[in-house]
Design a protein around this motif. Structure first.
Motif, short mmCIF file in Angstrom:
data_model
loop_
_atom_site.label_atom_id
_atom_site.label_comp_id
_atom_site.label_asym_id
_atom_site.label_seq_id
_atom_site.Cartn_x
_atom_site.Cartn_y
_atom_site.Cartn_z
N HIS A 9 40.29 -2.44 48.48
CA HIS A 9 39.04 -2.37 49.23
C HIS A 9 38.26 -1.12 48.86
O HIS A 9 38.81 -0.17 48.30
CB HIS A 9 39.31 -2.38 50.73
CG HIS A 9 40.03 -3.60 51.20
ND1 HIS A 9 40.60 -3.71 52.44
CD2 HIS A 9 40.28 -4.79 50.58
CE1 HIS A 9 41.17 -4.89 52.57
NE2 HIS A 9 40.98 -5.56 51.46
N ARG A 10 37.01 -1.08 49.28
CA ARG A 10 36.15 0.06 48.97
C ARG A 10 36.63 1.35 49.63
O ARG A 10 36.25 2.45 49.23
CB ARG A 10 34.70 -0.23 49.40
CG ARG A 10 34.04 -1.32 48.57
CD ARG A 10 32.63 -1.60 49.07
NE ARG A 10 31.77 -0.45 48.88
CZ ARG A 10 31.05 -0.22 47.79
NH1 ARG A 10 31.11 -1.06 46.77
NH2 ARG A 10 30.27 0.85 47.69
N ASP A 11 37.48 1.21 50.68
CA ASP A 11 38.00 2.42 51.33
C ASP A 11 39.31 2.89 50.69
O ASP A 11 40.05 3.68 51.28
CB ASP A 11 38.19 2.18 52.82
CG ASP A 11 39.26 1.14 53.13
OD1 ASP A 11 39.80 0.54 52.18
OD2 ASP A 11 39.57 0.95 54.31
N CYS A 12 39.61 2.38 49.49
CA CYS A 12 40.80 2.79 48.71
C CYS A 12 42.12 2.30 49.32
O CYS A 12 43.16 2.96 49.15
CB CYS A 12 40.87 4.31 48.54
SG CYS A 12 39.40 5.06 47.86
N HIS A 13 42.11 1.19 50.02
CA HIS A 13 43.32 0.65 50.63
C HIS A 13 43.49 -0.82 50.26
O HIS A 13 42.52 -1.53 50.00
CB HIS A 13 43.27 0.77 52.16
CG HIS A 13 43.42 2.17 52.67
ND1 HIS A 13 42.42 3.11 52.56
CD2 HIS A 13 44.46 2.79 53.29
CE1 HIS A 13 42.83 4.25 53.09
NE2 HIS A 13 44.05 4.09 53.53
N TRP A 25 41.76 6.02 44.19
CA TRP A 25 40.38 5.55 44.34
C TRP A 25 39.79 4.96 43.07
O TRP A 25 38.89 4.11 43.12
CB TRP A 25 39.48 6.67 44.87
CG TRP A 25 39.34 7.84 43.95
CD1 TRP A 25 40.11 8.96 43.91
CD2 TRP A 25 38.35 8.02 42.94
NE1 TRP A 25 39.68 9.83 42.93
CE2 TRP A 25 38.58 9.26 42.31
CE3 TRP A 25 37.28 7.24 42.48
CZ2 TRP A 25 37.81 9.75 41.27
CZ3 TRP A 25 36.50 7.73 41.43
CH2 TRP A 25 36.77 8.96 40.85
N ARG A 26 40.32 5.33 41.91
CA ARG A 26 39.79 4.79 40.65
C ARG A 26 40.03 3.28 40.54
O ARG A 26 39.43 2.61 39.69
CB ARG A 26 40.43 5.50 39.46
CG ARG A 26 41.93 5.34 39.38
CD ARG A 26 42.55 6.16 38.24
NE ARG A 26 44.00 6.18 38.31
CZ ARG A 26 44.78 5.20 37.88
NH1 ARG A 26 44.24 4.12 37.33
NH2 ARG A 26 46.10 5.28 37.99
N LEU A 27 40.91 2.74 41.41
CA LEU A 27 41.23 1.31 41.36
C LEU A 27 40.42 0.47 42.35
O LEU A 27 40.68 -0.72 42.51
CB LEU A 27 42.73 1.11 41.63
CG LEU A 27 43.66 1.75 40.60
CD1 LEU A 27 45.11 1.68 41.06
CD2 LEU A 27 43.51 1.07 39.24
N VAL A 28 39.44 1.08 43.01
CA VAL A 28 38.63 0.35 44.00
C VAL A 28 38.03 -0.90 43.37
O VAL A 28 37.51 -0.88 42.25
CB VAL A 28 37.51 1.27 44.55
CG1 VAL A 28 36.42 0.46 45.24
CG2 VAL A 28 38.10 2.29 45.51
N ALA A 45 49.47 -1.16 38.91
CA ALA A 45 48.25 -1.47 38.17
C ALA A 45 48.53 -1.21 36.70
O ALA A 45 49.10 -0.17 36.35
CB ALA A 45 47.09 -0.61 38.66
N ASP A 46 48.14 -2.16 35.87
CA ASP A 46 48.40 -2.04 34.42
C ASP A 46 49.87 -1.75 34.15
O ASP A 46 50.23 -0.88 33.34
CB ASP A 46 47.52 -0.92 33.82
CG ASP A 46 46.03 -1.19 34.03
OD1 ASP A 46 45.63 -2.37 33.95
OD2 ASP A 46 45.30 -0.23 34.31
#
Length: 198
Positions: A9-13, A25-28, A45-46
């Motif tokens: 989500h945009r809130d980093c969760h 946060w780079r994954l938002v 991620a990746d």
């Protein structure tokens, strides 16, 4: 152990089972994989583990400061008094509304909502911010989305509900109403006065 796909989500969760877990946060707005066990959540991620959380923590949110942008970390640790003071700078109605939001529930759970409301209102002229808060408060809508929609739809330009003129019928006496004293006097005279119980 199970694997689940989730979007950040945009809130980093990410959300899992009604609880939120922070992610760098780079994954938002990217999709990530969650490796879920009864005791932990590991975010990938990746093909790399980027976050680890204990599933047994208290509260509805597990947030690690290192996952948030610097400005979000600063916002997260500011107190109720800070946000009330910031709201007061936009006017009495905004300050009153923010206190109403805080008082509606546990302060910590309301803090993020107040942050969103205040930072959104600061984008508008003070008169609009105050009018939006008066309208939202009048209708008991203490949500960020409610305030945002009032401003987006221009409802803050309409007369506030409390200031609306009373209806004409409320100001004038009913057309066929009679004064109670006159009614009582005419009744007594038609019955020959009050002679007490018979």
């Amino acid at each position: 152990m199970t694997w689940k796909r989730a979007r950040v989500h945009r809130d980093c969760h990410v959300e899992l089972g009604g609880r939120l877990y922070s992610v760098p946060w780079r994954l938002v707005e990217r999709e990530v994989w969650l490796r879920v066990t009864p005791s932990s959540v590991v975010v990938y991620a990746d093909d790399e583990a980027v976050a680890r959380h204990d599933r047994r923590g208290a509260g509805l949110r597990s947030t690690l400061d290192r996952h948030l942008p610097d400005e979000r970390v600063a916002l997260r640790h500011r107190s109720r008094a800070y946000w009330e003071q910031r709201a007061d700078q936009m006017g009495q109605d905004v300050g009153r509304f923010v206190r109403e939001v805080f008082d509606a529930d546990d302060v910590l759970s309301q803090l993020r909502k107040v942050q969103a409301i205040v930072t959104h209102l600061e984008k508008f002229p003070q008169e609009r911010a105050q009018a939006a808060c008066r309208r939202a408060s009048h209708y008991g809508n203490l949500s960020y989305q409610g305030v945002r929609d009032i401003l987006r739809r221009g409802l803050d330009f309409e007369p506030s509900p409390e200031s609306a003129a009373p209806a004409a019928w409320a100001e004038a006496p009913p057309r066929f109403a009679r004064d109670l004293r006159l009614l009582a006097a005419s009744r007594l005279s038609s019955t020959g006065g009050d002679h007490g119980p018979h």
